[in-house]
Scaffold this motif. Structure first.
Motif, PDB file in Angstrom:
ATOM      1  N   ALA A  49       0.847  -1.191   0.000  1.00  0.00           N
ATOM      2  CA  ALA A  49       0.000   0.000   0.000  1.00  0.00           C
ATOM      3  C   ALA A  49       0.882   1.241   0.000  1.00  0.00           C
ATOM      4  O   ALA A  49       1.891   1.299   0.685  1.00  0.00           O
ATOM      5  N   GLN A  50       0.477   2.219  -0.786  1.00  0.00           N
ATOM      6  CA  GLN A  50       1.293   3.415  -0.928  1.00  0.00           C
ATOM      7  C   GLN A  50       0.781   4.590  -0.102  1.00  0.00           C
ATOM      8  O   GLN A  50       1.368   5.666  -0.133  1.00  0.00           O
ATOM      9  N   SER A  51      -0.308   4.386   0.617  1.00  0.00           N
ATOM     10  CA  SER A  51      -0.792   5.447   1.507  1.00  0.00           C
ATOM     11  C   SER A  51      -1.695   4.842   2.576  1.00  0.00           C
ATOM     12  O   SER A  51      -2.271   3.770   2.390  1.00  0.00           O
ATOM     13  N   GLY A  52      -1.805   5.565   3.666  1.00  0.00           N
ATOM     14  CA  GLY A  52      -2.708   5.132   4.732  1.00  0.00           C
ATOM     15  C   GLY A  52      -4.153   5.095   4.271  1.00  0.00           C
ATOM     16  O   GLY A  52      -4.937   4.255   4.718  1.00  0.00           O
ATOM     17  N   TYR A  53      -4.511   5.983   3.356  1.00  0.00           N
ATOM     18  CA  TYR A  53      -5.886   5.989   2.831  1.00  0.00           C
ATOM     19  C   TYR A  53      -6.178   4.693   2.076  1.00  0.00           C
ATOM     20  O   TYR A  53      -7.264   4.123   2.201  1.00  0.00           O
ATOM     21  N   GLU A  54      -5.222   4.233   1.278  1.00  0.00           N
ATOM     22  CA  GLU A  54      -5.405   2.961   0.574  1.00  0.00           C
ATOM     23  C   GLU A  54      -5.607   1.830   1.572  1.00  0.00           C
ATOM     24  O   GLU A  54      -6.458   0.962   1.375  1.00  0.00           O
ATOM     25  N   THR A  55      -4.813   1.832   2.615  1.00  0.00           N
ATOM     26  CA  THR A  55      -4.917   0.792   3.638  1.00  0.00           C
ATOM     27  C   THR A  55      -6.278   0.830   4.313  1.00  0.00           C
ATOM     28  O   THR A  55      -6.942  -0.204   4.450  1.00  0.00           O
TER      29      THR A  55
END
Length: 162
Positions: A49-55
């Protein structure tokens, strides 16, 4: 890790690996030696995952019953943030990374659409500010994708991991 909500712990660790604050080996060591009460939480963490939002989006969608795969590589498009039920590509765009890539992002969307996936590109902040609306939209898009399925039960695209 003791103070944060579980999803924030996962997002922070995944981001730390992506940003190379910790290595994959350190991540795995941390997961292997974590207190028992954190092991179930850390089992949900994935590298990529490239961002916390994606996670956060991935975790919430899985809890809602969807099959979600992160960072799926598609030739001609690159890595997709979250592919839901092999029907919808959810792209969560943060302003700092995407404001200069408007054209490239739309070109990627065309490649993904051509492969038969529906693309939902949202501002990343909607994950925090209007998640119910995002989840309902994903649900409707997945349902529409199922309706468009080949009558013989085959998908029109193949997004299996390489």
């Amino acid at each position: 890790m003791r103070c944060l909500p579980p999803d924030d712990v996962i997002a922070a660790l995944e981001s730390a690996v992506f940003l190379r604050v910790i290595s994959r080996a350190e991540f795995e060591d941390l997961r292997a030696h974590s207190p028992t009460r954190l092991r179930a939480t850390l089992a949900q963490a994935e590298i990529g995952a490239q961002s916390g939002y994606e996670t956060h989006a991935r975790l919430r969608l899985r809890r809602a019953g969807f099959v979600v795969r992160s960072q799926v590589y598609v030739p001609g498009a690159g890595h997709l943030d979250n592919v839901i039920d092999d029907l919808v590509d959810l792209e969560t765009d943060g302003r700092e990374f995407h404001q200069d890539s408007f054209f490239d992002d739309r070109r990627r969307d065309l490649a993904v659409q051509w492969m038969g996936l529906r693309v939902l590109r949202i501002p990343a902040t909607l994950v925090d500010t209007d998640w119910d609306y995002v989840e309902e939209t994903v649900s409707r898009m997945v349902l529409d994708g199922r309706r468009r399925h080949d009558p013989r039960g085959r998908r029109r695209h193949d997004l299996r991991p390489p």
